[in-house]
Design a protein around this motif. Structure first.
Motif, short mmCIF file in Angstrom:
data_model
loop_
_atom_site.label_atom_id
_atom_site.label_comp_id
_atom_site.label_asym_id
_atom_site.label_seq_id
_atom_site.Cartn_x
_atom_site.Cartn_y
_atom_site.Cartn_z
N LYS A 205 -12.12 48.82 34.24
CA LYS A 205 -13.03 49.38 33.24
C LYS A 205 -13.73 50.63 33.77
CE LYS A 205 -14.24 45.47 30.26
NZ LYS A 205 -15.36 44.66 29.71
N CYS A 206 -14.18 50.55 35.00
CA CYS A 206 -14.87 51.69 35.61
C CYS A 206 -13.95 52.91 35.68
CB CYS A 206 -15.39 51.32 36.99
SG CYS A 206 -16.78 50.16 36.98
N LYS A 207 -12.69 52.67 36.02
CA LYS A 207 -11.72 53.77 36.09
C LYS A 207 -11.51 54.39 34.70
CE LYS A 207 -9.03 52.29 40.11
NZ LYS A 207 -7.69 51.86 40.61
N ARG A 208 -11.46 53.53 33.69
CA ARG A 208 -11.26 54.03 32.34
C ARG A 208 -12.48 54.81 31.85
NH1 ARG A 208 -8.01 49.19 29.07
NH2 ARG A 208 -6.07 49.36 30.27
N GLY B 105 -10.67 49.24 17.96
CA GLY B 105 -10.11 48.63 19.15
C GLY B 105 -9.28 49.63 19.94
N HIS B 106 -8.01 49.30 20.17
CA HIS B 106 -7.12 50.19 20.91
C HIS B 106 -6.56 51.32 20.05
CE1 HIS B 106 -6.53 46.38 23.45
NE2 HIS B 106 -7.29 47.20 24.13
N ASP C 110 -15.13 52.88 17.61
CA ASP C 110 -15.38 51.60 18.26
C ASP C 110 -16.47 51.83 19.30
OD1 ASP C 110 -13.37 48.88 18.37
OD2 ASP C 110 -14.89 49.05 19.93
N LEU C 111 -17.11 50.75 19.73
CA LEU C 111 -18.15 50.84 20.74
C LEU C 111 -17.62 50.64 22.15
CD1 LEU C 111 -21.21 51.28 21.05
CD2 LEU C 111 -21.51 48.80 20.87
N LYS C 112 -16.44 50.05 22.26
CA LYS C 112 -15.89 49.69 23.56
C LYS C 112 -15.09 50.84 24.16
CE LYS C 112 -17.25 45.33 23.21
NZ LYS C 112 -18.24 44.72 24.13
N GLY C 113 -15.66 51.46 25.18
CA GLY C 113 -15.02 52.61 25.79
C GLY C 113 -13.70 52.31 26.46
N ASP C 114 -13.55 51.10 27.02
CA ASP C 114 -12.29 50.78 27.68
C ASP C 114 -11.16 50.61 26.68
OD1 ASP C 114 -13.78 48.48 26.90
OD2 ASP C 114 -12.42 47.20 28.04
N ALA D 282 -7.02 57.00 23.12
CA ALA D 282 -7.13 58.41 23.48
C ALA D 282 -5.99 58.83 24.40
CB ALA D 282 -8.48 58.67 24.14
N GLN D 283 -5.58 57.93 25.30
CA GLN D 283 -4.44 58.23 26.18
C GLN D 283 -3.16 58.38 25.38
OE1 GLN D 283 -4.29 59.20 29.13
NE2 GLN D 283 -5.28 57.93 30.64
#
Length: 223
Positions: free
Chosen positions: A4-7, A50-51, A71-75, A81-82
Motif C-alpha cells: 500500500k505504501c508503495k502504491r 474500486g479498481h 473512490d476513497l481508497k488510494g491503493d 490509474a496504472q
C-alpha cells in the motif's frame, strides 16, 4: 502494508490520478473538460469505482466520451490509474474523494451519466443514509447531472436494489429500465461485457445480478 505504501507513493506521479496534494485537486470543479481532458466530450462518473473496471472498460469502448472513477481508497485507484497509463487512455481520470463531497469537484450540469457498480449495500438501518442511492446522494446526482441523463446501478444485493426502487417510487420516479437477473435479460447487451471484480466472483456462484437505471430530470426530491 508495504505494498500500500508503495502504491501511495506511486500515486503521486500518476497523471491519471487526482488526489489531495496535487495542484489540480482544488481547482478542478467545473473545469474537467478544460483543465484535464482538454476536450468538450460528455463526462461519465463511476462512483465507488474500486479498481476502476467500469471506468477503464467504458473508456476503451467510447473514446468520444470522458470517464472519471471516484473512490476513497488510494491503493485501489492505483490499479485503475496504472491501467489507464498502460493503455494510453486520454479520456480517463481517477479522483480520490468521498462521495459525500461530490459537489466540491463537479459543477451543476457538468456530468452526463453516472454508474454505481456494486457499492456497499450498507445493510444496517443506521447506515441507510450512507447508501449511494439514498435521497441524500440522489440530490447530489440531480445537481451534477445534465437534465434528462441517467444514473445506473448494478448490484448483487436484493436489499439495495429493492431499497432503491422504493426510494424512487416514493419520489414519483419511474425507473427507465430494471431487471432482477441481468444475465438472463435482454438488457445484458447494454453492458458491453464489462465485469467488475465482484461480478466475476458472484456469477460463478449463481448469484443474480440486479440492474436498474433512472432519470432524475422531473424529480423534486424531498428528504
Amino acid at each position: 502494508m508495504r505494498q500500500k505504501c508503495k502504491r501511495f507513493e506511486a500515486n503521486k506521479s500518476l497523471d491519471h490520478l487526482i488526489e489531495p496534494g496535487k495542484s489540480i485537486y482544488k481547482n478542478i470543479k467545473g473545469q474537467w473538460n478544460r483543465l484535464y481532458f482538454q476536450n468538450d466530450y460528455p463526462i461519465t462518473l463511476e462512483i465507488g469505482c474500486g479498481h476502476g473496471a467500469y471506468t477503464i472498460g467504458l473508456a476503451k469502448i467510447f473514446p468520444e466520451r470522458n470517464f472519471i472513477g471516484i473512490d476513497l481508497k488510494g491503493d485501489r485507484l492505483w490499479k485503475g490509474a496504472q491501467e489507464a497509463k498502460i493503455y494510453g487512455l486520454q479520456n480517463v481520470a481517477f479522483l480520490r474523494a468521498q462521495a459525500t463531497h461530490l459537489l466540491d469537484f463537479f459543477e451543476e450540469n457538468e456530468v452526463a451519466e453516472i454508474w454505481i457498480t456494486f457499492p456497499d449495500p450498507r445493510p444496517k438501518t443506521r447506515d441507510i443514509k450512507r447508501r449511494l442511492t439514498s435521497l441524500r446522494f440522489l440530490k447530489l446526482y440531480q445537481t451534477m447531472l445534465i437534465e434528462g441523463k441517467r444514473v445506473h446501478l448494478k448490484t448483487d444485493s436484493n436489499l439495495l436494489f429493492q431499497y432503491t426502487l422504493d426510494v424512487l417510487q416514493g419520489q414519483g420516479i419511474q425507473p427507465y429500465d430494471y431487471t432482477r437477473d441481468l444475465y438472463g435479460s435482454i438488457l445484458i447487451d447494454n453492458h458491453f461485457g464489462i465485469q467488475t471484480t465482484y461480478e466475476k466472483r458472484f456469477i460463478p456462484q449463481g448469484m443474480p445480478i440486479y440492474y436498474l437505471s433512472f432519470v432524475l430530470k422531473a424529480a423534486n426530491l424531498t428528504l
